[in-house]
Design a protein around this motif. Sequence first.
Motif, PDB file in Angstrom:
ATOM      1  N   LEU A   1       0.830  -1.210   0.000  1.00 13.02           N
ATOM      2  CA  LEU A   1       0.000   0.000   0.000  1.00 13.02           C
ATOM      3  C   LEU A   1       0.866   1.262   0.000  1.00 13.02           C
ATOM      4  N   MET A   2       1.898   1.275   0.831  1.00 11.83           N
ATOM      5  CA  MET A   2       2.783   2.435   0.899  1.00 11.83           C
ATOM      6  C   MET A   2       3.564   2.609  -0.396  1.00 11.83           C
TER       7      MET A   2
ATOM      8  N   GLY B   1      -3.648   6.325   1.149  1.00  9.79           N
ATOM      9  CA  GLY B   1      -4.780   6.533   0.260  1.00  9.79           C
ATOM     10  C   GLY B   1      -5.582   5.283  -0.029  1.00  9.79           C
ATOM     11  N   ALA B   2      -5.361   4.208   0.770  1.00  7.75           N
ATOM     12  CA  ALA B   2      -6.124   2.979   0.556  1.00  7.75           C
ATOM     13  C   ALA B   2      -7.612   3.251   0.710  1.00  7.75           C
ATOM     14  N   TRP B   3      -7.973   4.036   1.695  1.00  5.47           N
ATOM     15  CA  TRP B   3      -9.337   4.538   1.871  1.00  5.47           C
ATOM     16  C   TRP B   3      -9.244   5.819   2.684  1.00  5.47           C
TER      17      TRP B   3
ATOM     18  N   ALA C   1      -5.462   0.047 -13.094  1.00 12.37           N
ATOM     19  CA  ALA C   1      -5.822   0.932 -11.991  1.00 12.37           C
ATOM     20  C   ALA C   1      -5.119   0.510 -10.713  1.00 12.37           C
ATOM     21  N   ARG C   2      -4.774   1.480  -9.885  1.00  9.67           N
ATOM     22  CA  ARG C   2      -4.032   1.183  -8.658  1.00  9.67           C
ATOM     23  C   ARG C   2      -4.800   0.206  -7.767  1.00  9.67           C
ATOM     24  N   ASN C   3      -6.110   0.385  -7.629  1.00 11.65           N
ATOM     25  CA  ASN C   3      -6.890  -0.517  -6.784  1.00 11.65           C
ATOM     26  C   ASN C   3      -6.866  -1.950  -7.312  1.00 11.65           C
ATOM     27  N   ASP C   4      -6.888  -2.095  -8.641  1.00  9.19           N
ATOM     28  CA  ASP C   4      -6.797  -3.438  -9.219  1.00  9.19           C
ATOM     29  C   ASP C   4      -5.418  -4.041  -8.955  1.00  9.19           C
ATOM     30  N   PHE C   5      -4.381  -3.212  -9.064  1.00  6.96           N
ATOM     31  CA  PHE C   5      -3.031  -3.675  -8.747  1.00  6.96           C
ATOM     32  C   PHE C   5      -2.949  -4.152  -7.305  1.00  6.96           C
ATOM     33  N   LEU C   6      -3.551  -3.397  -6.381  1.00  9.75           N
ATOM     34  CA  LEU C   6      -3.523  -3.783  -4.964  1.00  9.75           C
ATOM     35  C   LEU C   6      -4.254  -5.107  -4.738  1.00  9.75           C
TER      36      LEU C   6
END
Length: 305
Positions: free
Chosen positions: A55-56, A239-241, A69-74
């Motif tokens: 996440l960092m 920025g995770a949430w 997208a970053r969220n998909d990568f996570l």
Amino acid sequence: MLSSTPLEARLDEQARRFLASAPSSRVRPKLTEFVVFGLKQGWACIFGATLLAVLMAARLWYPDGAALARNDFLTLAAVMIQVLMVAFRLETLKELRVIILFHLVGTVMELFKTDAGSWSYEAEGFLRIGAVPLFSGFMYAAVGSYMVRVYRLFDLRFARYPRRWITAAVAAAVYVNFFSHHYIWDARWVLLAAVVIVFGRCVMHFRVFRKHYRMPLLLAFLLVALFIWVAENIATWSGAWLYPSQVDGWQPVGLEKLVAWFLLMIISVVLVAWVYKPQPPAEATRDGSAPAKHTVPAATSKHAE
């Protein structure tokens, strides 16, 4: 006693050989216990710590405008971490079932809480359900991973553990309140009092390396809740949430969240106890070490995460 993974068995054997070959000293055993405690805690957190590091890193270095997208990568990174832990036998399939259960319980809460405006995610990517990216469930799974790993690594035993049906009833009430307080009176303080009454007499016994120690279970709940609160600050900074108070600029998560995480511990403990029935402590010698037959646990003893 619950069994170790093959890697943990090898590390335990090397530590015992090191102590056996070391000269007699009053400091060395105490220092060893301290070092092993830190290493075991770090090992118990490996899933959550790795996910937090991802996440960092995504916050600092993930490119804007990337095709993925970053969220998909996570989400993909979280899946990969979990797959690798099973593939390298760092956790068992039985433990994986507990973690999946945490994932499901957490995802249901996420769907409701984001819809109620309690917190929000960036609306991006395809791997999501509504406004909730699928990686969010892995953050609850990280708590589950820690709980089952620490249960095994420290050979947790409990004196005066309450009846499991009572703890299940309290946990169910806590879980329902996370939803119902949006519509009716918030019962968290009543539930907090119920937790103190139900678990107040319970004492957790744990083995670090050669010695056994004791701690009130409520204190253990508080310490874990504090640890999660610190991790939550790091995750929201990445920025995770975001909570509503952080939308216009990041600021630390309020201390009132400690109560929520403390209550979440009850749900976590009950879920783990559903798979691994809490056992009473074995008799210990006066100096805190285990009885002779348990002084050095066999490398082939059972494993629980």
